[in-house]
Design a protein around this motif. Structure first.
Motif, mmCIF file in Angstrom:
data_model
loop_
_atom_site.group_PDB
_atom_site.id
_atom_site.type_symbol
_atom_site.label_atom_id
_atom_site.label_comp_id
_atom_site.label_asym_id
_atom_site.label_seq_id
_atom_site.Cartn_x
_atom_site.Cartn_y
_atom_site.Cartn_z
ATOM 1 N N GLY A 117 -9.159 -76.224 -5.241
ATOM 2 C CA GLY A 117 -7.319 -74.567 -4.721
ATOM 3 C C GLY A 117 -5.901 -75.711 -4.983
ATOM 4 N N ALA A 118 -6.325 -76.800 -4.455
ATOM 5 C CA ALA A 118 -5.230 -77.698 -4.876
ATOM 6 C C ALA A 118 -4.896 -78.287 -5.909
ATOM 7 N N ALA A 119 -6.206 -78.048 -6.969
ATOM 8 C CA ALA A 119 -5.309 -78.524 -8.411
ATOM 9 C C ALA A 119 -4.636 -77.041 -9.320
ATOM 10 N N SER A 120 -5.137 -75.525 -9.130
ATOM 11 C CA SER A 120 -4.896 -74.734 -9.566
ATOM 12 C C SER A 120 -3.022 -74.790 -8.501
ATOM 13 N N LEU A 121 -3.100 -74.629 -6.966
ATOM 14 C CA LEU A 121 -2.026 -74.559 -6.852
ATOM 15 C C LEU A 121 -0.616 -75.650 -8.055
ATOM 16 N N LEU A 122 -1.301 -76.954 -7.722
ATOM 17 C CA LEU A 122 -0.183 -77.925 -8.503
ATOM 18 C C LEU A 122 -0.212 -77.978 -9.841
ATOM 19 N N GLY A 123 -1.045 -76.718 -10.418
ATOM 20 C CA GLY A 123 -0.758 -76.769 -12.302
ATOM 21 C C GLY A 123 0.767 -74.937 -11.884
ATOM 22 N N ALA A 124 0.148 -74.216 -11.082
ATOM 23 C CA ALA A 124 1.119 -73.289 -10.715
ATOM 24 C C ALA A 124 2.991 -74.075 -10.531
ATOM 25 N N CYS A 125 2.743 -74.454 -9.806
ATOM 26 C CA CYS A 125 3.749 -75.423 -9.994
ATOM 27 C C CYS A 125 4.478 -76.726 -10.236
ATOM 28 N N SER A 126 3.964 -76.714 -11.163
ATOM 29 C CA SER A 126 4.131 -78.084 -12.116
ATOM 30 C C SER A 126 4.737 -77.314 -13.307
ATOM 31 N N GLY A 127 5.306 -76.108 -13.868
ATOM 32 C CA GLY A 127 5.611 -75.682 -15.220
ATOM 33 C C GLY A 127 4.798 -75.525 -15.996
ATOM 34 N N LYS A 172 1.455 -74.271 -18.274
ATOM 35 C CA LYS A 172 1.285 -73.415 -19.132
ATOM 36 C C LYS A 172 1.015 -72.168 -18.470
ATOM 37 N N SER A 173 1.336 -72.419 -16.989
ATOM 38 C CA SER A 173 0.464 -70.424 -16.350
ATOM 39 C C SER A 173 2.067 -70.450 -15.018
ATOM 40 N N ALA A 174 2.869 -70.350 -16.206
ATOM 41 C CA ALA A 174 4.312 -69.404 -15.338
ATOM 42 C C ALA A 174 3.552 -68.182 -14.687
ATOM 43 N N PHE A 175 5.142 -68.209 -14.013
ATOM 44 C CA PHE A 175 4.534 -67.059 -12.569
ATOM 45 C C PHE A 175 4.932 -65.830 -14.037
ATOM 46 N N THR A 176 4.048 -65.027 -13.764
ATOM 47 C CA THR A 176 4.022 -63.574 -14.190
ATOM 48 C C THR A 176 4.124 -62.772 -13.952
ATOM 49 N N ILE A 203 14.468 -65.883 -14.958
ATOM 50 C CA ILE A 203 13.445 -64.875 -15.826
ATOM 51 C C ILE A 203 13.926 -63.895 -16.900
ATOM 52 N N ARG A 204 12.756 -63.992 -17.374
ATOM 53 C CA ARG A 204 13.251 -62.997 -18.756
ATOM 54 C C ARG A 204 12.110 -61.299 -18.504
ATOM 55 N N VAL A 205 12.825 -60.485 -18.635
ATOM 56 C CA VAL A 205 12.278 -58.920 -17.609
ATOM 57 C C VAL A 205 12.154 -57.999 -18.874
ATOM 58 N N THR A 206 10.913 -57.629 -19.365
ATOM 59 C CA THR A 206 10.501 -57.268 -20.510
ATOM 60 C C THR A 206 10.242 -55.636 -19.954
ATOM 61 N N ASN A 207 11.237 -54.742 -20.295
ATOM 62 C CA ASN A 207 11.179 -53.386 -20.251
ATOM 63 C C ASN A 207 8.960 -52.670 -21.371
ATOM 64 N N GLN A 208 8.707 -52.574 -20.938
ATOM 65 C CA GLN A 208 7.108 -52.347 -21.815
ATOM 66 C C GLN A 208 7.055 -50.951 -22.252
ATOM 67 N N ARG A 209 8.051 -50.540 -22.081
ATOM 68 C CA ARG A 209 8.212 -49.222 -23.113
ATOM 69 C C ARG A 209 8.604 -48.709 -24.585
ATOM 70 N N VAL A 232 7.340 -52.415 -15.993
ATOM 71 C CA VAL A 232 8.169 -54.397 -16.490
ATOM 72 C C VAL A 232 8.178 -55.250 -16.020
ATOM 73 N N GLN A 233 7.578 -55.930 -17.472
ATOM 74 C CA GLN A 233 6.910 -57.685 -16.678
ATOM 75 C C GLN A 233 8.241 -58.601 -16.445
ATOM 76 N N LEU A 234 8.351 -59.381 -15.585
ATOM 77 C CA LEU A 234 8.863 -60.849 -15.956
ATOM 78 C C LEU A 234 8.199 -61.887 -15.806
ATOM 79 N N LYS A 235 9.076 -62.753 -15.942
ATOM 80 C CA LYS A 235 8.068 -64.422 -16.972
ATOM 81 C C LYS A 235 9.457 -65.227 -16.569
#
Length: 135
Positions: A22-32, A34-38, A79-85, A126-129
């Motif tokens: 759990g700590a490793a996955s949290l650090l990976g998400a916060c470290s910037g 490859k698993s960026a917030f989407t 953030i990059r916002v993509t219109n999915q249509r 939309v999708q945010l990244k």
């Protein structure tokens, strides 16, 4: 429950492994890494009546700027916002909190909404990244 039993339970190998994972996955998400917030959901844009009003970050809303409102991302995050249509995307800076309509994940400025082809429909999937985190 005796203290020895509690210690065995708290320090069991399976519990420790789970905590480390759990700590490793949290650090990976916060470290910037490859698993960026989407996030995927419905996006909308600000009504004209908000032009010139102060946002939650203290800046003034301007329809001709590339900005957005999001409920949890830090102010200044890009953030990059993509219109999915239409599959068109735009980079915007988070400057406000919202949207305050149920089921929506982002409110865009009019300029940003126009860039991704959302002005006529008003609401679009939309999708945010996260592109750049606020430091």
């Amino acid at each position: 429950m005796p203290i020895a039993s509690i210690r065995r339970l708290l320090f069991s190998p399976s519990l420790m492994a789970g905590a480390l994972l759990g700590a490793a996955s949290l650090l990976g998400a916060c470290s910037g890494g490859k698993s960026a917030f989407t996030q995927t959901g419905q996006g909308s844009y600000y009504a004209d009546k908000f032009e010139g009003r102060k946002t939650a970050s203290g800046t003034r809303y301007r329809a001709n700027k590339l900005t957005a409102a999001h409920n949890t991302l830090p102010f200044g995050t890009v953030i990059r916002v993509t219109n999915q249509r239409t599959h068109r995307s735009v980079k915007v800076k988070v400057t406000d909190r919202g949207p305050h309509a149920k089921g929506r994940i982002v409110d865009l400025s009019r300029k940003a909404a126009r860039r991704i082809g959302m002005v006529d429909s008003g609401v679009a999937p939309v999708q945010l990244k996260v592109v750049k985190k606020k430091r």
